[in-house]
Every structure is written in structure tokens, then in C-alpha cells.
Write a protein that holds these residues in place. Structure first.
Motif, PDB file in Angstrom:
ATOM      1  N   GLU A 184       0.851  -1.190   0.000  1.00  0.00           N
ATOM      2  CA  GLU A 184       0.000   0.000   0.000  1.00  0.00           C
ATOM      3  C   GLU A 184       0.885   1.239   0.000  1.00  0.00           C
ATOM      4  N   ALA A 185       1.316   1.619  -1.199  1.00  0.00           N
ATOM      5  CA  ALA A 185       2.214   2.761  -1.371  1.00  0.00           C
ATOM      6  C   ALA A 185       1.934   3.398  -2.716  1.00  0.00           C
ATOM      7  N   GLU A 186       1.548   4.649  -2.703  1.00  0.00           N
ATOM      8  CA  GLU A 186       1.293   5.390  -3.944  1.00  0.00           C
ATOM      9  C   GLU A 186       2.561   6.024  -4.492  1.00  0.00           C
ATOM     10  N   HIS A 187       3.648   6.012  -3.697  1.00  0.00           N
ATOM     11  CA  HIS A 187       4.909   6.619  -4.124  1.00  0.00           C
ATOM     12  C   HIS A 187       6.082   5.730  -3.731  1.00  0.00           C
ATOM     13  N   TYR A 188       7.164   5.868  -4.475  1.00  0.00           N
ATOM     14  CA  TYR A 188       8.422   5.206  -4.151  1.00  0.00           C
ATOM     15  C   TYR A 188       9.548   6.219  -4.320  1.00  0.00           C
ATOM     16  N   LEU A 189      10.770   5.819  -3.940  1.00  0.00           N
ATOM     17  CA  LEU A 189      11.923   6.714  -4.024  1.00  0.00           C
ATOM     18  C   LEU A 189      12.834   6.294  -5.172  1.00  0.00           C
ATOM     19  N   LYS A 195      22.372   3.888  -5.918  1.00  0.00           N
ATOM     20  CA  LYS A 195      21.213   3.474  -5.124  1.00  0.00           C
ATOM     21  C   LYS A 195      20.901   4.450  -3.992  1.00  0.00           C
ATOM     22  N   ILE A 196      21.217   5.706  -4.215  1.00  0.00           N
ATOM     23  CA  ILE A 196      20.882   6.778  -3.285  1.00  0.00           C
ATOM     24  C   ILE A 196      19.648   7.508  -3.807  1.00  0.00           C
ATOM     25  N   PRO A 197      18.637   7.760  -2.963  1.00  0.00           N
ATOM     26  CA  PRO A 197      17.446   8.456  -3.437  1.00  0.00           C
ATOM     27  C   PRO A 197      17.779   9.803  -4.069  1.00  0.00           C
ATOM     28  N   THR A 198      17.090  10.106  -5.164  1.00  0.00           N
ATOM     29  CA  THR A 198      17.275  11.400  -5.826  1.00  0.00           C
ATOM     30  C   THR A 198      16.611  12.526  -5.045  1.00  0.00           C
ATOM     31  N   GLY A 199      15.754  12.186  -4.113  1.00  0.00           N
ATOM     32  CA  GLY A 199      14.999  13.170  -3.344  1.00  0.00           C
ATOM     33  C   GLY A 199      13.546  13.264  -3.749  1.00  0.00           C
ATOM     34  N   GLU A 200      13.222  12.698  -4.925  1.00  0.00           N
ATOM     35  CA  GLU A 200      11.849  12.730  -5.427  1.00  0.00           C
ATOM     36  C   GLU A 200      11.018  11.626  -4.782  1.00  0.00           C
ATOM     37  N   LEU A 201       9.766  11.931  -4.477  1.00  0.00           N
ATOM     38  CA  LEU A 201       8.772  10.926  -4.131  1.00  0.00           C
ATOM     39  C   LEU A 201       7.912  10.736  -5.373  1.00  0.00           C
ATOM     40  N   ALA A 202       8.202   9.681  -6.138  1.00  0.00           N
ATOM     41  CA  ALA A 202       7.600   9.507  -7.456  1.00  0.00           C
ATOM     42  C   ALA A 202       6.356   8.625  -7.375  1.00  0.00           C
ATOM     43  N   PRO A 203       5.308   8.960  -8.150  1.00  0.00           N
ATOM     44  CA  PRO A 203       4.112   8.109  -8.176  1.00  0.00           C
ATOM     45  C   PRO A 203       4.439   6.727  -8.747  1.00  0.00           C
ATOM     46  N   VAL A 204       3.834   5.692  -8.163  1.00  0.00           N
ATOM     47  CA  VAL A 204       4.044   4.336  -8.665  1.00  0.00           C
ATOM     48  C   VAL A 204       3.144   4.029  -9.850  1.00  0.00           C
ATOM     49  N   LYS A 205       2.064   4.770 -10.019  1.00  0.00           N
ATOM     50  CA  LYS A 205       1.090   4.466 -11.062  1.00  0.00           C
ATOM     51  C   LYS A 205       1.737   4.475 -12.437  1.00  0.00           C
ATOM     52  N   GLY A 206       1.498   3.415 -13.189  1.00  0.00           N
ATOM     53  CA  GLY A 206       2.046   3.301 -14.532  1.00  0.00           C
ATOM     54  C   GLY A 206       3.493   2.888 -14.586  1.00  0.00           C
ATOM     55  N   THR A 207       4.057   2.464 -13.441  1.00  0.00           N
ATOM     56  CA  THR A 207       5.458   2.042 -13.387  1.00  0.00           C
ATOM     57  C   THR A 207       5.540   0.596 -12.894  1.00  0.00           C
ATOM     58  N   PRO A 208       6.718  -0.032 -13.009  1.00  0.00           N
ATOM     59  CA  PRO A 208       6.888  -1.388 -12.460  1.00  0.00           C
ATOM     60  C   PRO A 208       6.823  -1.429 -10.936  1.00  0.00           C
ATOM     61  N   PHE A 209       6.727  -0.267 -10.299  1.00  0.00           N
ATOM     62  CA  PHE A 209       6.739  -0.198  -8.840  1.00  0.00           C
ATOM     63  C   PHE A 209       5.334  -0.113  -8.248  1.00  0.00           C
ATOM     64  N   ASP A 210       4.341  -0.337  -9.068  1.00  0.00           N
ATOM     65  CA  ASP A 210       2.963  -0.269  -8.591  1.00  0.00           C
ATOM     66  C   ASP A 210       2.536  -1.632  -8.061  1.00  0.00           C
TER      67      ASP A 210
END
Length: 311
Positions: A184-189, A195-210
Motif C-alpha cells: 500500500e504505497a502510492e509513491h516510491y523513491l 542506489k541513493i534516493p534522488t529526493g523525489e517521491l515519485a508516483p508508482v502508477k504506470g510504473t513497475p513499482f505499482d
């Protein structure tokens, strides 16, 4: 019972817990969950000896700290003072450094048939971290669940991010890419090449991370996940007739599918187990817009994660 002895001569104890159909073995080395049986099936990856945990482990079952996950370039600044940490993962510091909490012998503070509390005192300057930190972890088996409670205190400002690094395989063996996962996560890093976060909280929708709807690990991204998700709720994993429901008070989870496990360096090959490391975000000390991991004197930070099993 005594599990083994370190080269220093220090003994490692194994504590056995049971409740209903759950059984667990916990080591004082690294506060490691060596085994977790559900109706006789072990669902975590473990090793056979102290030597294996010192030389062949990839944090199997351990509590990692002081800082679980990566800190960029092995450095951070706190209250205007830069602190430098051991580099042990490319250009980064990972899971507390070269001699992190996974390699320390914890003290049994209390135990019962279904619960054990372990404590560790990390001195000022340990692996470059400021302040003397007292860490406590309690494992409890109850109501078909493993509950992990953490508590941390310090005598000087520091950063801390504890997590348990168990690798789960609900089938008991085989490839976890067939496990069905929901997060249950609408965003990933998103991360950079280190492998260091860019700082963005990116939406998972439409990505392999959904993973907001359950699907098998192998369906996307070749199953090779090692990413932090921004949690809106819980997690679920299904395989081998078992379902594991995970809830936590932490803001994120590092979802790692074991793609980098080495069947020569360890007893397990790639995708032998998956991790749901509930935690604060990677590199938070260097990214002030992330939830803070700073702990100050007089504060007592606590968190809880529960892994509940149903058939």
C-alpha cells in the motif's frame, strides 16, 4: 542454549520462542531471527554456525544499525558537524558500516516462552556515529504473528534507523519471484546509479513499482527490486498456501527480492528470499525534506512492525 562462540571467545546464545503454531529461534549475535516456523515450515533464511554469520551472511535475519540502508558517500552533517562513516557499499555506508549492529552480541534483558528482549549499547563514535546509543528490540510471538518492538535512546544528538533484515520465503524453498506481493504505497523513491534516493517521491502508477494491486514479483522489472516505498498502509505476501500481512509504524519499507544473493559466497542463490525492511528512508540525514531520523537526548524513539500469518 549456546549457539556458538566468536573468535574473541564471546558466546552467542540461541533463544527459542513458541506460541500456537509459530516457533522462532533468536540469536544474541545481531539480534538475528535465525528461524521462524509456521506450522513446521521455516519461512526465513538462516545459517548453521557463528562462522557462517560472520563470513557468509548478507544480514540474514539481523537487526541492522545504527543506520539501516545507505548513507551517501559515508558522511552526514548534524548540528553543523560533519561525521564520516565506513564505506562498505560502493561509495556509500550501508547498514551501519563494517562493524554494525548485526555483528554485535546483544544482551538478553528479559525472556518468556513467547518473547525475548535484547539490548545493545553503542558507544560514542561507534562506526563514526556520535553519541552513546542504547537500543532495545523485543520479539514476541502471539496471535499467529511475529511482533518486533524497537526502542532507542541517546546521550548526544545522533541519527538512527533500525530495521530487521529477515529474508522471507513463504514456500520454505524455491524462487520468491513467484510470490504475490501487495504494498500500500502510492509513491516510491527513485535512486541514482549508487542506489541513493534522488529526493523525489515519485508516483508508482504506470510504473513497475505499482504494487497497490497484488501481483507476482517476476511480472515486472525482472523481479529485481531493491527500492524504498513510501507507505500509506500495510503489505501482504502470498505463496505456498500462506499469507503474510505486514503492518508498521515506520514511514517506509525497503523491498528487496534477493537478486544480488550469491550462491557461492552464501548458502543461498539469487531470489531465495525477499525482504520487507520497515524503516525510515535511505540517506535521510542528507535529505532534510525526508522524515527526520535525528534522535536527541531526553527522547525515546519507538517503533513496531508485525508479521502476521494466515493459511
Amino acid at each position: 542454549m549456546i549457539f556458538g562462540t566468536l573468535p574473541s571467545g564471546e558466546q552467542v546464545e540461541q533463544v527459542e520462542l513458541s506460541s500456537g503454531r509459530l516457533r522462532a529461534e533468536v540469536l544474541t549475535l545481531g539480534a538475528i531471527v535465525r528461524s521462524l516456523e509456521v506450522s513446521g515450515r521455516n519461512v526465513v533464511l538462516g545459517l548453521d554456525s557463528v562462522e557462517d554469520y560472520l563470513t557468509r551472511s548478507r544480514y540474514f535475519g539481523a537487526v541492522v544499525g545504527r543506520y539501516g540502508n545507505r548513507i551517501a558517500n559515508g558522511r552526514f552533517t548534524l548540528d553543523g558537524v560533519e561525521h564520516r562513516l565506513p564505506i562498505n557499499n560502493g561509495i556509500n555506508s550501508l547498514h551501519g558500516g563494517t562493524e554494525g549492529f548485526d555483528r554485535k552480541v546483544w544482551t538478553v534483558q528479559g525472556r518468556s516462552g513467547d518473547s525475548v528482549t535484547l539490548t545493545l549499547t553503542s558507544p560514542d563514535g561507534d562506526q563514526g556515529y556520535p553519541g552513546t546509543l542504547t537500543a532495545q528490540v523485543t520479539y514476541t510471538l502471539a496471535d499467529d504473528a511475529l511482533r518486533i518492538d524497537y526502542a532507542m535512546e541517546t546521550d548526544a544528538p545522533t541519527v538512527v534507523n533500525l530495521t530487521n533484515h529477515s529474508y522471507f520465503n513463504l514456500a520454505g524453498s524455491g524462487d520468491v519471484r513467484e510470490h504475490v506481493v501487495r504494498i500500500e504505497a502510492e509513491h516510491y523513491l527513485p535512486v541514482d546509479e549508487h542506489k541513493i534516493p534522488t529526493g523525489e517521491l515519485a508516483p508508482v502508477k504506470g510504473t513497475p513499482f505499482d504494487f497497490t494491486e497484488p501481483h507476482a514479483v517476476a511480472e515486472r522489472y525482472d523481479g529485481a527490486y531493491d527500492h524504498c516505498f513510501v507507505l500509506d498502509g500495510g503489505m501482504q505476501v502470498r505463496a505456498g498456501g500462506l499469507t503474510m500481512e505486514v503492518t508498521t509504524t515506520e514511514p517506509g519499507v525497503q523491498f528487496y527480492t534477493g537478486s544480488m544473493l550469491d550462491g557461492v559466497a552464501t548458502p543461498y542463490g539469487p531470489f531465495a528470499g525477499l525482504c520487507l525492511e520497515t524503516q525510515h528512508y535511505p540517506d535521510s540525514p542528507n535529505q532534510p525534506h525526508f522524515p527526520s531520523t535525528v534522535l536527541r537526548p531526553g527522547e525515546r524513539r519507538t517503533s513496531t512492525t508485525t508479521y502476521r500469518f494466515t493459511s
